[in-house]
Structures are given as structure tokens and as C-alpha cells.
Design a protein around this motif. Structure first.
Motif, PDB file in Angstrom:
ATOM      1  N   LYS A  95       9.357  12.478  15.688  1.00  0.00           N
ATOM      2  CA  LYS A  95      10.015  13.514  15.781  1.00  0.00           C
ATOM      3  C   LYS A  95       9.308  14.801  15.056  1.00  0.00           C
ATOM      4  O   LYS A  95       9.786  16.044  15.398  1.00  0.00           O
ATOM      5  CB  LYS A  95      11.283  13.193  15.256  1.00  0.00           C
ATOM      6  CG  LYS A  95      12.085  12.387  15.917  1.00  0.00           C
ATOM      7  CD  LYS A  95      13.547  12.198  15.268  1.00  0.00           C
ATOM      8  CE  LYS A  95      14.344  11.235  16.140  1.00  0.00           C
ATOM      9  NZ  LYS A  95      15.507  10.771  15.474  1.00  0.00           N
TER      10      LYS A  95
ATOM     11  N   ALA B  41       9.291  18.600  16.374  1.00  0.00           N
ATOM     12  CA  ALA B  41       9.719  19.657  15.630  1.00  0.00           C
ATOM     13  C   ALA B  41       9.067  20.699  15.318  1.00  0.00           C
ATOM     14  O   ALA B  41       9.240  21.927  15.285  1.00  0.00           O
ATOM     15  CB  ALA B  41      10.433  19.250  14.367  1.00  0.00           C
TER      16      ALA B  41
ATOM     17  N   ARG C 246       8.246  22.887  18.436  1.00  0.00           N
ATOM     18  CA  ARG C 246       9.081  23.909  18.403  1.00  0.00           C
ATOM     19  C   ARG C 246       9.335  24.963  17.453  1.00  0.00           C
ATOM     20  O   ARG C 246       9.444  26.414  17.749  1.00  0.00           O
ATOM     21  CB  ARG C 246      10.474  23.138  18.487  1.00  0.00           C
ATOM     22  CG  ARG C 246      10.694  22.045  19.402  1.00  0.00           C
ATOM     23  CD  ARG C 246      12.211  21.781  19.506  1.00  0.00           C
ATOM     24  NE  ARG C 246      13.038  22.884  20.082  1.00  0.00           N
ATOM     25  CZ  ARG C 246      14.084  22.976  20.846  1.00  0.00           C
ATOM     26  NH1 ARG C 246      14.728  21.773  20.636  1.00  0.00           N
ATOM     27  NH2 ARG C 246      14.410  23.878  21.385  1.00  0.00           N
TER      28      ARG C 246
ATOM     29  N   LEU D  44      14.877  25.391  12.603  1.00  0.00           N
ATOM     30  CA  LEU D  44      13.642  24.644  12.871  1.00  0.00           C
ATOM     31  C   LEU D  44      12.848  24.207  11.788  1.00  0.00           C
ATOM     32  O   LEU D  44      12.199  23.016  11.753  1.00  0.00           O
ATOM     33  CB  LEU D  44      12.723  25.799  13.803  1.00  0.00           C
ATOM     34  CG  LEU D  44      13.360  26.211  15.113  1.00  0.00           C
ATOM     35  CD1 LEU D  44      12.538  27.351  15.640  1.00  0.00           C
ATOM     36  CD2 LEU D  44      13.361  25.027  16.079  1.00  0.00           C
TER      37      LEU D  44
ATOM     38  N   VAL E 286      14.552  21.161  10.239  1.00  0.00           N
ATOM     39  CA  VAL E 286      14.211  20.093  10.862  1.00  0.00           C
ATOM     40  C   VAL E 286      13.153  19.365  10.629  1.00  0.00           C
ATOM     41  O   VAL E 286      12.933  18.279  10.417  1.00  0.00           O
ATOM     42  CB  VAL E 286      14.862  20.142  12.408  1.00  0.00           C
ATOM     43  CG1 VAL E 286      14.275  18.833  13.322  1.00  0.00           C
ATOM     44  CG2 VAL E 286      16.263  20.448  12.359  1.00  0.00           C
ATOM     45  N   ALA E 287      12.024  20.270  10.809  1.00  0.00           N
ATOM     46  CA  ALA E 287      10.441  19.912  10.662  1.00  0.00           C
ATOM     47  C   ALA E 287      10.366  19.299   9.231  1.00  0.00           C
ATOM     48  O   ALA E 287       9.770  18.240   9.075  1.00  0.00           O
ATOM     49  CB  ALA E 287       9.616  21.056  11.003  1.00  0.00           C
TER      50      ALA E 287
END
Lengths: 84, 286
Positions: free
Chosen positions: B31, B35, B38, B231, B234-235
Motif C-alpha cells: 500500500k 500511496a 500517487r 496523500l 496516507v503514505a
């Protein structure tokens, strides 16, 4: 003077397209603009409509809506809210 | 002294846990990569928008007709909106708690101001809902798939409250992704907007006048800041979880080693005891 334009179309989420073209027709907020290589630096809001790129006689078009367009040193950067 | 069977049982349980943490680490790694991709994909737009904004702001500053934009209005900070971005789930080390601590400290320092909260992510919602009354809005379950529209919607709410004069300043609290090891805490003022400085000034032909352009650029810039915060968060969350699960897996290994050692000792002790019993029994017969 370079004889091609470099076009970059981006949305907030990703870079949609980055390539060279001979001519770009861009829907500005106050009407369509034709951009040829050697165009002076320009900044405009983007309207809704069809963005057409012409490369070697072939055309390709995208529907864009809302954002900005910046022209500078033969670089055309289109920051669109949405591209299809 | 614990019996052999008890220790065996514990080893088995620790091994099961270890399998889970190992799997979670692997999932987080995958994931995280997505991330990160993105976040990188969003970079060109951000760079360009910042550059355009810097130029337009400069041009608008030189334009007497432009006037001050409401989103730039600096007022005494009597009412502050805090936008806190946490994760929806835990098990990510100190990811959520550090950020909550940071936000809470800020709230303590600004006790005199009237605070309100815009909470994003379940963890922050659960924490602040119990401790503060003035919750302006909560958003959860945005992070499974981050959409620009979500960021846009939240940014619009914030902008509306700021321009209406409901709040005097908006601060954003978020974890930023710098490296895999640890997230970097950040608290920034979103509104009133601090304009980015331009590295070089370009003399553009403006199709619309700079003041008008600025008016539409500023809200976009706020949206971008919020989207970028999502972003990054989340990363950072996945990175933090990956690190935490890696640590948990290693820790489980240590525990298993210790338990195995103890188990062998217990077994050895019982064998020794049995031998002593046999020997002394034999000696008693002589």
C-alpha cells in the motif's frame, strides 16, 4: 526558436499527457486560443471545451474543464480540473 | 514454575501473532508503494500551480485595481479552526498518538482563542469528540481511495467558514511522509494564505486581469494543500504501520527465543530431578 511546442496536461491527481505538438488549440475562459511555437508567455484561465493538439497533420482532442493554461518558452502547461 | 505445556502454548500463540504482524507488514509495504506513486503523480500539478500563483500574486500586488482577496485577510486569531488529519485505523506505532498530542498541545496553547475542529480520520474523531465540544465536521473512510473531490469538498467548507468570518485562521495538522522510518509531524497555517514566493518573475500576457486570476487561484491552492496533506498522510501512515509491524515481528522473535530457552530449562530441570530421585532411591537400597 524551437519549432515545436511541448504540451503538458495535468490534473490534481496525475500527469495526463506530456508530449510535443505543432499546434495547440486551447479553450480559454474568454474564448479559444491558438498556440503556435514561439508564442509569447501567456497565462489564462481555462474554460470548458475541446483542447486540440495537432502534430504532423494528425489531430488529437481532449475535453477539458476548469483550470489554467500557461505558455512559456514553447512549453504549454495545462492545469485542468478534469480531462477526458 | 510454569509447566512445559503452558510454555508450549504461549510459544504457539506468539507465533500466530507473529504471522499476523508479518502479513500486515507486507500489506502495508504494498500500500505504501501505491500511496507513494500517487503522491509523486500529484507533484507536477502542485509545482505548476505554485509557480503560477507566485507570479500572479506578484502581478496582482502591482495592480492597484486588484485589491485584497478575502482569503489573504489577516485578522487577530480569536477563532481558530484546526484541521486534524489522522488515520482511520491504528496499529501504526505512534502515528496517530503523536499527531493528536501535537494538536492537543496547540489547543492548550491557544486556550484563549475559540477553537473549532475539522477532523479527518477515525482516530482523531474518536479522540477529540470526547474532549472538545466544538466539532465543525468529521470525515472518515476517505483514505482507502483518496479522491481529489473529497479534498475539494472539505477545502470548500473551510474556505466558506473563513470567508464568512466564522474563523480567523485555519491550521492544518498532519503527518508528512519524508522517509519510511518515521513520519514528520507538521502544523501549518492554511488560511489566511501565505503566498509562495516566485523564483523568477515572468512577464506574462494575462488573458484575465491578475486580480481576477488570483481570486480563482487561491481557493484552488487551498484545495491542493488539503489534497496534498491527504496523500502525504496516507503514505506516512502505511510507512509507519510497516515499521511498527516490522518491529512487532522482530519482537515476537525475541519472545519466542526467550520462551524456548525457558522451556528447555524447565525440561532440563525436570530430567535432573528425576535422575536425582532415581539415584537417591538406588542409594537408599544399598
Amino acid at each position: 526558436m524551437a519549432d515545436t511546442l511541448h504540451i503538458e496536461i495535468t490534473t490534481p491527481e496525475k500527469l495526463v499527457l506530456s508530449r510535443d505538438a505543432d499546434y495547440a488549440e486551447i479553450p480559454g475562459k474568454d474564448g479559444y486560443m491558438g498556440i503556435l511555437p514561439g508564442h509569447a508567455a501567456l497565462l489564462s484561465e481555462l474554460g470548458e471545451g475541446k483542447l486540440t493538439l495537432t502534430t504532423g497533420g494528425k489531430t488529437e482532442s481532449f475535453t477539458v474543464a476548469g483550470g489554467y493554461v500557461e505558455v512559456r518558452d514553447n512549453h504549454v502547461s495545462v492545469l485542468a480540473d478534469s480531462v477526458e | 514454575m510454569p509447566s512445559l505445556i503452558d510454555i508450549r502454548r504461549r510459544v504457539r500463540s506468539v507465533k500466530n501473532t507473529q504471522q499476523i504482524t508479518k502479513a500486515m507488514k507486507m500489506v502495508s509495504a504494498a500500500k505504501l508503494r501505491r500511496a507513494q506513486d500517487r503522491a509523486i503523480a500529484a507533484r507536477p500539478y502542485a509545482t505548476m500551480l505554485r509557480r503560477i500563483l507566485a507570479n500572479v500574486a506578484e502581478a496582482a500586488a502591482n495592480d492597484p485595481d486588484a485589491g485584497a482577496h478575502p482569503l489573504l485577510a489577516v485578522r487577530p486569531e480569536q477563532r481558530i479552526l484546526m484541521v486534524v488529519v489522522t488515520a482511520d485505523s491504528g496499529l501504526a506505532g505512534a502515528f496517530n498518538s503523536n499527531l493528536i498530542k501535537l494538536a492537543h498541545r496547540f489547543a492548550d496553547e491557544h486556550r484563549n482563542a475559540e477553537l473549532s475542529f475539522q477532523l479527518i480520520g477515525k482516530k482523531g474523531v474518536n479522540y477529540f469528540r470526547r474532549r472538545f465540544t466544538n466539532i465543525a465536521g468529521t470525515h472518515t473512510d476517505l483514505f482507502r481511495r483518496i479522491k481529489y473531490e473529497d479534498a475539494e469538498r472539505i477545502a470548500e467548507e473551510i474556505i466558506a467558514r473563513f470567508s464568512a468570518g466564522d474563523v480567523d485562521a485555519v491550521y492544518l495538522f498532519t503527518n508528512e511522509f519524508k522517509n519510511v522510518m518515521a513520519p514528520v509531524l507538521s502544523s501549518t497555517r492554511v488560511l489566511p494564505i501565505e503566498l509562495p514566493k516566485s523564483a523568477e518573475t515572468v512577464d506574462y500576457i494575462y488573458e484575465q486581469n491578475p486580480g481576477e486570476l488570483l481570486g480563482s487561484l487561491l481557493p484552488r491552492y487551498v484545495k491542493l494543500l488539503i489534497y496534498r496533506a491527504f496523500l502525504e498522510s496516507v503514505a506516512a501512515e502505511h510507512a509507519a504501520r510497516m515499521t511498527a509491524m516490522e518491529a512487532a515481528t522482530n519482537n515476537a522473535n525475541d519472545v519466542i527465543d526467550k520462551l524456548t530457552l525457558l522451556m528447555n530449562r524447565v525440561r532440563q530441570a525436570s530430567i535432573t530431578r528425576e535422575i536425582i530421585e532415581i539415584v537417591s532411591g538406588a542409594a537408599a537400597l544399598d
